[in-house]
Design an enzyme around this catalytic site. Structure first.
Site, PDB file in Angstrom:
ATOM      1  N   GLU A  18       8.503  14.789  17.166  1.00 28.66           N
ATOM      2  CA  GLU A  18       9.109  14.718  15.836  1.00 28.66           C
ATOM      3  C   GLU A  18       8.526  15.826  14.947  1.00 28.66           C
ATOM      4  OE1 GLU A  18       8.044  11.233  13.580  1.00 28.66           O
ATOM      5  OE2 GLU A  18      10.059  11.058  12.737  1.00 28.66           O
ATOM      6  N   GLU A  30       8.542   0.051  11.681  1.00 23.41           N
ATOM      7  CA  GLU A  30       9.657   1.007  11.564  1.00 23.41           C
ATOM      8  C   GLU A  30       9.051   2.390  11.725  1.00 23.41           C
ATOM      9  OE1 GLU A  30      12.631   0.066  11.448  1.00 23.41           O
ATOM     10  OE2 GLU A  30      12.485  -1.986  10.752  1.00 23.41           O
ATOM     11  N   CYS A  49      13.133   9.505   8.704  1.00 23.58           N
ATOM     12  CA  CYS A  49      12.912   8.936  10.037  1.00 23.58           C
ATOM     13  C   CYS A  49      14.172   9.034  10.883  1.00 23.58           C
ATOM     14  CB  CYS A  49      12.481   7.489   9.902  1.00 23.58           C
ATOM     15  SG  CYS A  49      13.614   6.539   8.895  1.00 23.58           S
ATOM     16  N   LYS A  53       0.848  -1.198   0.000  1.00 22.78           N
ATOM     17  CA  LYS A  53       0.000   0.000   0.000  1.00 22.78           C
ATOM     18  C   LYS A  53       0.881   1.244   0.000  1.00 22.78           C
ATOM     19  CE  LYS A  53      -2.742   3.068   2.726  1.00 22.78           C
ATOM     20  NZ  LYS A  53      -1.911   4.130   2.163  1.00 22.78           N
TER      21      LYS A  53
HETATM   22  P1  NAD Z   1       1.539   7.693   8.802  1.00 20.17           P
HETATM   23  O1  NAD Z   1       1.744   6.769   9.928  1.00 20.17           O
HETATM   24  O2  NAD Z   1       0.504   8.747   8.897  1.00 20.17           O
HETATM   25  O3  NAD Z   1       1.192   6.921   7.429  1.00 20.17           O
HETATM   26  C1  NAD Z   1       1.978   5.871   6.954  1.00 20.17           C
HETATM   27  C2  NAD Z   1       1.116   4.930   6.136  1.00 20.17           C
HETATM   28  O4  NAD Z   1       0.129   4.354   6.981  1.00 20.17           O
HETATM   29  C3  NAD Z   1       0.354   5.596   4.986  1.00 20.17           C
HETATM   30  O5  NAD Z   1       0.383   4.730   3.879  1.00 20.17           O
HETATM   31  C4  NAD Z   1      -1.061   5.706   5.542  1.00 20.17           C
HETATM   32  O6  NAD Z   1      -2.066   5.718   4.563  1.00 20.17           O
HETATM   33  C5  NAD Z   1      -1.158   4.447   6.371  1.00 20.17           C
HETATM   34  N1  NAD Z   1      -2.197   4.490   7.408  1.00 20.17           N
HETATM   35  C6  NAD Z   1      -2.722   5.568   8.037  1.00 20.17           C
HETATM   36  N2  NAD Z   1      -3.661   5.178   8.940  1.00 20.17           N
HETATM   37  C7  NAD Z   1      -3.709   3.825   8.879  1.00 20.17           C
HETATM   38  C8  NAD Z   1      -4.460   2.835   9.576  1.00 20.17           C
HETATM   39  N3  NAD Z   1      -5.368   3.152  10.503  1.00 20.17           N
HETATM   40  N4  NAD Z   1      -4.239   1.539   9.279  1.00 20.17           N
HETATM   41  C9  NAD Z   1      -3.324   1.185   8.355  1.00 20.17           C
HETATM   42  N5  NAD Z   1      -2.598   2.078   7.652  1.00 20.17           N
HETATM   43  C10 NAD Z   1      -2.778   3.386   7.918  1.00 20.17           C
HETATM   44  O7  NAD Z   1       2.977   8.268   8.551  1.00 20.17           O
HETATM   45  P2  NAD Z   1       3.347   9.495   7.671  1.00 20.17           P
HETATM   46  O8  NAD Z   1       2.915  10.705   8.396  1.00 20.17           O
HETATM   47  O9  NAD Z   1       2.903   9.263   6.284  1.00 20.17           O
HETATM   48  O10 NAD Z   1       4.953   9.342   7.681  1.00 20.17           O
HETATM   49  C11 NAD Z   1       5.752   9.917   8.615  1.00 20.17           C
HETATM   50  C12 NAD Z   1       6.143   8.977   9.734  1.00 20.17           C
HETATM   51  O11 NAD Z   1       6.830   7.833   9.235  1.00 20.17           O
HETATM   52  C13 NAD Z   1       7.111   9.636  10.678  1.00 20.17           C
HETATM   53  O12 NAD Z   1       6.775   9.371  12.017  1.00 20.17           O
HETATM   54  C14 NAD Z   1       8.444   9.016  10.312  1.00 20.17           C
HETATM   55  O13 NAD Z   1       9.432   9.104  11.293  1.00 20.17           O
HETATM   56  C15 NAD Z   1       8.046   7.642   9.985  1.00 20.17           C
HETATM   57  N6  NAD Z   1       9.078   6.984   9.156  1.00 20.17           N
HETATM   58  C16 NAD Z   1       9.801   5.952   9.686  1.00 20.17           C
HETATM   59  C17 NAD Z   1      10.797   5.338   8.940  1.00 20.17           C
HETATM   60  C18 NAD Z   1      11.599   4.170   9.491  1.00 20.17           C
HETATM   61  O14 NAD Z   1      12.160   3.419   8.713  1.00 20.17           O
HETATM   62  N7  NAD Z   1      11.690   3.995  10.770  1.00 20.17           N
HETATM   63  C19 NAD Z   1      11.049   5.764   7.643  1.00 20.17           C
HETATM   64  C20 NAD Z   1      10.308   6.819   7.138  1.00 20.17           C
HETATM   65  C21 NAD Z   1       9.310   7.406   7.908  1.00 20.17           C
END
Ligand code: NAD
Length: 488
Positions: free
Chosen positions: A380, A248, A282, A173
């Protein structure tokens, strides 16, 4: 406007609904995306489930699986420029970064291609003379891979690669923000020759797509990258099915600079750690902990570098800081800066969105010395904002480094080898970079402690996480089974 499609069961389709994607450099719609809702999600998961159990994939040898992955790696490398441009266009991540990252994406696929036929079971030296006992590593099942917007090709490669090497099938997704590069990757997956249903690529919104996917009864494992709040939803959703998860998540990674460090080199690494990718990383080294005696000197260096950064159009090769992916990001950063200032923090440079079309925010440095509760030190930003605090002793530096709910990455800059070793042991984070920052490799495991999640991506262990162990007992004696009421 460009139109993109979902990839379900080996075919490209328009999806349950459609939505517009905005170009972050202009704030204007530029492409139409397929929105997967319950119907598409269900079709995709069922296709993956069929492919896992019934299709040709189930009987492919691991070596043949590896060959398909090699083909995909080659196709990614051949199409690198187009994929990088697409990612830049749809997410605003600058072309210098996407072009360099796509080379890594191909390398990750290559690494897992090579691993496909090296996932071994073991013959166990059981203390029973009439038994042969061994383990088999079998694919864990249908994997739901859910990624955020900031590096979709990379963050999906670290899931798709090991999952396919292990023999799983997937529904990937893409984030609703900037899904174009992943939807395009589906064309290369198709061209590589993976059987229908082995990899399905959809996009859609959290509650109507991600939630349905992670709670689907045929999903065995959810591999998620994103924020901790979403991760909690995912764990709850997957609990119904008792699916396993690898998470992650975000970070508030400490970047420690000691007076004995090479300050010029540390300043360059700090710029890479927080302003590259406009801080939407991240592993952003977003908390600078600097020894008090060199604080002013180090900040002067940083402010000079931050002020000289070229802000501009993400497709321009000269640009160093491009736009954030969404307007929502600017609003979140504005609020967090305002709350930190209200708590007594001082903005040293930047601190307000750039006045131009698109979603631009400048490199920003906030001094939080003396205010340990400043929100900027704990929450963050996911943007180009660095929070600074100074320390007097190594013990104080370590205490501050660990004073966070997160534990993803960390950087230590020091000229002392013994100090570096003490801090490597003391820091609670999944990655410690010493005198460097933001280095990655498919060979090195990556993942977090504490609220930064669990599970590792990269390396052999990541592929093993996509397997389940079956233990086989084979009796080698032709004698009748002795006393059936005694456990053997
Ligand atoms: P997010 O958690 O809002 O969304 C990530 C994904 O989850 C999207 O595809 C979204 O549609 C999906 N999603 C949202 N609600 C959901 C639900 N209820 N059930 C299942 N899926 C759902 O994250 P974001 O704001 O898009 O990204 C930023 C975050 O990601 C930051 O906290 C960042 O640090 C983290 N991040 C972590 C890493 C790592 O490898 N550790 C890498 C990149 C980003």
């Amino acid at each position: 406007m460009r139109r993109f499609q979902s990839y379900i069961d080996g075919a490209f389709t328009d999806g349950d609904a459609r939505f517009e994607s905005l170009d972050p450099a202009t704030g204007q719609p530029w492409a139409e995306m397929p929105e997967a809702r319950e119907g598409d999600v269900d079709r995709a998961v069922r296709a993956a489930h069929r492919a896992l159990h019934e299709g040709p994939w189930a009987s492919l040898t691991p070596t043949a699986r590896g060959k398909l992955l090699y083909r995909l790696a080659d196709l990614v490398a051949e199409n690198a420029q187009a994929l990088a441009e697409l990612e830049t266009r749809d997410t605003g991540k600058i072309i210098r970064e996407t072009a360099a990252q796509i080379a890594y994406v191909a390398e990750y696929y290559r690494y897992y291609a090579g691993l496909a036929d090296k996932i071994e079971g073991a013959v166990l030296p059981i203390d029973k003379p009439d038994m042969e006992v061994w383990t088999r590593r079998e694919p864990i099942g249908v994997v739901a891979a859910i990624v955020p917007w900031n590096s979709q090709l990379f963050l999906s490669a670290v899931k798709i690669g090991p999952a396919l090497a292990a023999g799983c099938t997937l529904v990937v997704k893409a984030s609703e923000d900037g899904p174009a590069p992943l939807l395009e990757l589906a064309r290369l997956i198709h061209e590589a020759g993976f059987p229908a249903g082995v990899v399905n690529v959809i996009t859609g919104f959290g509650p109507t797509c991600g939630a349905v996917l992670s709670g689907h009864p045929l999903v065995a494992h959810v591999a998620f990258t994103g924020g901790p709040a979403t991760a909690r939803h995912i764990v709850r959703q997957s609990a119904e099915n008792l699916a396993s998860t690898s998470l992650e998540l975000g970070g508030k990674s400490p970047f420690l600079v000691f007076a004995d460090a090479d300050l010029e080199s540390a300043a360059n690494a700090q710029v890479a750690g927080i302003f590259a990718a406009s801080g939407q990383s991240c592993v952003a080294g977003s908390r600078l902990l600097v020894e008090r005696s060199v604080k002013d000197r180090f900040l002067a260096l940083l402010i000079e570098k931050a002020s000289a950064v070229a802000i501009g159009a993400p497709l321009d090769r000269a640009t160093e800081v491009g736009p954030l992916c969404t307007r929502r990001q600017i609003e979140n950063i504005d609020k967090l800066v305002a709350r930190s200032v209200a708590a007594g923090a001082k903005v040293l440079t930047g601190g307000a969105a750039v006045e131009r079309e698109g979603f631009f925010y400048p490199p920003t440095i906030i001094d939080c010395d003396g205010i340990p509760s400043a929100p900027a030190l704990q929450e963050e930003f996911f943007g180009p904002v660095l929070s600074v605090v100074s320390f007097e002793t190594e013990a104080e530096a370590l205490r501050l480094a660990n004073d966070t709910a997160f534990g993803l990455a960390s950087g230590v800059f020091t000229g002392s080898l013994t100090r570096a070793h003490r801090l490597i042991r003391g820091i609670h984070a999944g990655v410690v970079w010493v005198n460097t920052y933001r280095a990655v490799s498919p060979i090195a495991p990556f993942g977090g402690f504490k609220l930064s999640g669990h599970g590792r991506e990269g390396g052999l262990a990541a592929a093993l996480d996509y397997t389940r162990t079956k233990t086989v007992w084979l009796r080698t004696s032709d004698d009748p089974i002795p006393d059936p009421f005694v456990m053997r």
